[in-house]
Design a protein around this motif. Structure first.
Motif: not given
Length: 939
Positions: A434, A437-438, A441, A518-522, A525-526, A529
């Motif tokens: 997790e 994934l960031d 950013k 939820d993890l797949w969606r995140r 999303t990342v 973005e």
């Protein structure tokens, strides 16, 4: 105004229209902008408190853009400055002010046109002496540049040149002025790009001949003799300790006689400038290598270990100089030199201890130094909160180590030729995923961000099954689940479930349970973005790997097309090159005989790389010599569609993707098998899928079996694969043979579309490390000319509609379909074409996905489809910006022209907006620029 003149190492000069020069002063820009606002808004602007800070901000934007690439003693022409003022006004939405400014410039340009021209000009030579301009020679050079290009005019170029000359212009400035005059006409006729390239070549000839001869020398194209120049070039390169002394042992005169000088005319401006800036050999900035000498040098370097070196060098030269095949950038940089690091991609695995981690940084630096792109597997490093036995403390996880890897890639930038680049991979079950994934950013703790490094998810099939079942997913620290790293397919799924049961019993201390959806969606999303991490699939890469008997594929590479085993003892290496598919098709389809010749020779060239290569670390040498992988790819796919009149995103285009890749695969495997008979099989051949007669088309069944039949791949064939299976079973020279890389740079050299990419725009500005270049679809222009539709109005329409034909009513529907841009073709078609290719490839492909208006539902559908269609990897997700695309002026902005200082820009008509690829910012962070120089690292 508080804006002041910017200082650099040497002052930036401004060339006035009368030829005089003055120091750059931003206050003059601010004054001009203030007058423009006052002219449009009158007293309202004068009394407004916003005018001063607004003009100051706009002026700062102009200044920053103009000086972005400034070097010591840079010279800017006043027209360049005014172009940038218009651009900033338009970007800022001040359209009325910009329009008034355009009209003002137009009126003054017309006034200057009727002004009497100076009768005589003098040129300042290298000794500072003023001598009469040899206008006759200029006419010959421009005439040669326009020769055989029917829709170009030497008179038009000469007229542009005369408008920007001034008395006392230097020799170098005159050379740039010729190029700028031609490139200013590209928007009206794409062949002026070839004219500009040939004029740049004239400048290069003077530079090269002067350096080789040791005295001022020049030659027009008609006077140039490679037969005389080439032997002297080889001697000079050896004297400068740049060329391998072994090149002198070739029959250099025989090779010089085989050079084809006419092929110097095949480059367009983007290709020629790219070669000039980054590829041609130089001595402290002075080039001494001409284009055909460059190709012959590369060919000689690849033929060093051949029995008949001259014959093979000529064979290799023919392939390169014809653009039928192009070796990868490291091979072009270094072949035939004293440091022949020719390989493109390196894959590493980092173990869970500090010695291995810091050895990994060292390896990255050494590999990147000589132009290698890096893919790093970080999954073994324990996660945050895991116990550290040696200190009785807790781990901070993998992310802090990735920050150092990021900074290493930035520091080692490949000698300024292209940026250092790496991609970090992490498996989806890692407890730090997790945070991973960031990493890209722009918010959060910057110590836990990697703004310059690519990232990719290494996704097992079990995770996608949990997503589709809307089940839970458990994250683990690899120090407690170490064998998951080396397992895949059914074995991974079973062991993973066992660890989940152990966690439920309290036998695993560091874990976290999340919803798979939820993890797949995140993840999506990342990706939306930030453009990262990319989605790549662990199980297809391993289950279809020919080398699964001797190791595991733990990651892909920088550009997601390489899938080779890695371990602590072996750093995977791949040696790349690409077939130019556009050169192997006619209106009637593939030229099968030519394609076979090209592929067979290309495989031999790539195999030679392995033995000649300069290895910077022993782990890479060990791996490459033991397994001998190569990665033959392709480029110019979309150009090939246009030649055959095949509509992108159609069943016919997908069928062509299938059949063309089948032919490349067939001949590549056959060529490697033939090399095995000549030179012997690679060391680890026994036990491989090859040795069992299992070809890439057959390994689809292995993936389908592991997925319980849940695989949607067309397995049709047309060639005699049974005979080839028997041939391959007898031996292969290379463990892997095919991989489709992005070809971001070498396709520029060849003047074709990148790799398997769809058409981005029919007209746009492409940016790379050599500057900004106008790209105009010459196939489209030819069709519009045939219909009598190519005119200034059409150019304006293409600019206004960002290179799309769809809104232009007078364009026939069949052309709109044929020349549909990337965002007008459904991504489902791109995935289907990718699936058809993937069945033939023993590695993978760099597959970008284009979605015009992405949302969660679309992204979910597209990436699940990619998985179901058996793709091994995906690359960038590209999307249009949330706001309208950036606009910029066309004339006066093409290319950096790094050869000498920029001088007088052609007096231009009122600039018209043209689409520029969004570079990704606060408004369009999801966009990866198609022209981003960072994407050039593979080829």
């Amino acid at each position: 105004m508080s804006t002041t003149t910017t200082s650099t190492t040497a002052p930036v000069r401004v060339i006035r229209r009368d030829g005089g020069a003055s120091a750059f002063d931003a206050t003059k820009i601010a004054v001009a902008m203030s007058k423009a606002f006052l002219a449009v808004e009158g007293d309202a602007a004068a009394s407004s408190s916003r005018l001063h800070p607004l003009v100051e901000d706009l002026t700062a934007q102009v200044e920053a853009a103009l000086l972005k690439h400034a070097r010591p003693d840079t010279a800017l022409h006043v027209e360049q400055i005014q172009d940038q003022v218009e651009l900033v006004l338009m970007r800022g939405g001040h359209h009325k002010v910009a329009r008034a400014y355009v009209l003002y410039r137009e009126e003054h340009a017309k006034a200057r046109e009727v002004a009497p021209a100076a009768a005589e000009f003098r040129v300042k030579d290298v000794d500072g002496e003023l001598v009469p301009l040899d206008w006759d020679r200029v006419g010959v050079v421009v005439g040669e540049a326009c020769a055989d290009l029917a829709d170009t005019s030497a008179g038009a170029v000469l007229a542009e040149v005369r408008r920007i000359l001034y008395d006392g212009i230097t020799v170098d400035e005159l050379a740039v002025a010729l190029v700028m005059a031609a490139r200013a006409l590209v928007e009206t006729e794409p062949d002026y790009s070839y004219v500009a390239a040939r004029l740049l070549l004239d400048q290069l000839r003077r530079e090269v001949l002067t350096r080789v001869a040791g005295r001022p020398a020049e030659a027009t194209g008609g006077q140039m003799s490679y037969a005389d120049h080439f032997p002297a070039y080889v001697r000079l390169g050896i004297e400068l300790d740049r060329l391998d002394p072994e090149l002198a042992e070739f029959d250099v005169e025989r090779l010089a006689a085989a050079i084809r000088p006419e092929r110097d005319g095949k480059f367009d401006f983007l290709g020629a400038q790219t070669l000039y800036d980054r590829y041609f050999l130089h001595d402290h900035g002075t080039r001494y290598e001409l284009p055909q000498a460059f190709f012959m040098r590369v060919a000689m370097g690849l033929a060093l270990r051949e029995d008949d070196r001259e014959a093979r060098a000529i064979e290799f030269y023919e392939l390169l100089s014809s653009f039928d095949f192009m070796a990868s950038t490291p091979t072009l940089f270094n072949s035939g030199t004293t440091r022949p690091q020719l390989s493109s991609c390196f894959l590493t695995t980092v173990d869970d201890d500090l010695q291995s981690i810091f050895q990994g940084y060292r390896n990255n630096a050494l590999l990147a130094k000589f132009s290698g792109g890096l893919g790093n597997d970080w999954t073994p490093v324990r996660g945050m909160g895991a116990h550290i036995k040696g200190t009785n403390g807790e781990s901070r996880g993998v992310v802090p180590f990735l920050k150092i890897a990021n900074d290493t890639a930035v520091a080692v930038n490949q000698g300024g030729k292209r940026k250092g680049a790496a991609c970090a991979y992490l498996e989806t079950w890692h407890v730090d995923v997790e945070e991973f994934l960031d990493l890209r950013k722009n918010t959060g703790d910057d110590r836990r961000r990697t703004h310059d490094m690519n990232t990719a998810n290494w996704v097992p099939d079990e995770f996608l099954r949990r997503v589709e079942a809307d089940a839970d997913w458990t994250l683990f620290s690899p120090d407690e689940t170490p064998d998951l790293h080396d397992l895949y397919g059914t074995a991974f799924a079973e062991r993973y479930r066992a660890y989940e049961a152990a966690a439920d019993r309290g036998e695993v201390t560091v874990f976290k349970r999340v919803g798979a959806v939820d993890l797949w969606r995140r993840m999506l999303t990342v990706l939306f973005e930030t453009g990262h991490p990319w989605i790549t699939f662990k199980d297809p890469c391993n289950l279809r790997s020919p080398q699964q008997h001797v190791g595991v594929v733990h990651s892909s590479n920088l550009c997601t097309e390489i899938t080779l085993n890695t371990s602590a003892d072996e750093v995977a290496v791949c040696n790349l090159g690409s077939v130019n598919l556009a050169n192997h098709v006619t209106a009637n389809g593939v030229d099968a005989a030519r394609l076979e010749r090209t592929v067979r020779t290309a495989v031999r060239m790539l195999d030679n790389v392995i033995d000649i290569n300069f290895y910077t670390i022993p782990e890479a040498r060990r791996s490459n010599l033991r397994h001998r992988p190569i990665g033959l790819g392709l480029m110019g796919f979309t150009d090939a569609l246009f030649v055959q009149r095949l509509v992108p995103g159609s069943p016919d285009a997908v069928e062509f993707a299938d059949r063309s890749m089948e032919a490349i695969s067939y001949h590549a495997l056959s060529a490697s098998a033939d090399l095995a008979r000549e030179r012997g099989s690679y060391e680890s051949f026994e036990g491989s899928l090859w040795s069992r007669g299992v070809l890439p088309i057959d390994s689809i069944a292995l993936l389908a079996e592991a997925r319980g039949g849940d695989l949607d791949v067309d397995a049709s064939t047309t060639l005699d694969w049974d005979a080839l299976r028997e041939k391959v079973r007898g031996g292969m020279r290379n463990s892997n043979t095919m991989a489709i890389a992005p070809t971001a740079t070498i396709s520029n050299i060849c003047g074709v579309g990148q790799s398997i990419e769809p058409l981005f725009r029919n007209l746009y500005v492409k940016s790379n490390m050599s500057g900004d270049f106008t790209v105009l679809n010459r196939h489209l222009v030819a069709d519009l000319k045939a219909l009598g539709l190519w005119d200034e109005a059409m150019v304006a329409d293409l600019k206004y509609f960002d290179g799309s034909l769809a809104p232009i009513n007078r364009v026939p529907d069949d052309l709109k379909a044929l020349y549909a841009t990337a965002f007008e073709v459904s991504s489902e078609w791109l995935i289907e074409a990718g699936s058809r290719r993937q069945k033939w490839i023993d590695q993978a492909q760099s597959l970008n996905l284009y979605i015009a208006a992405p949302n969660g539902r679309k992204l979910d559908a597209v990436y699940r489809l990619a998985w179901h269609k058996g793709l091994k990897t995906t690359y960038y997700l590209r999307s249009t910006a949330a706001t309208s695309v950036e606009k910029s002026t066309l004339r006066g902005t093409d290319g950096k022209l790094n050869a000498v200082q920029p001088v007088a820009a052609p007096a231009a008509p009122p600039p018209t907006p043209i689409a520029t690829v969004p570079t990704g910012g606060s408004d369009d962070a999801l966009v990866c620029s198609v022209t981003d120089p960072d994407c050039e690292a593979c080829q």
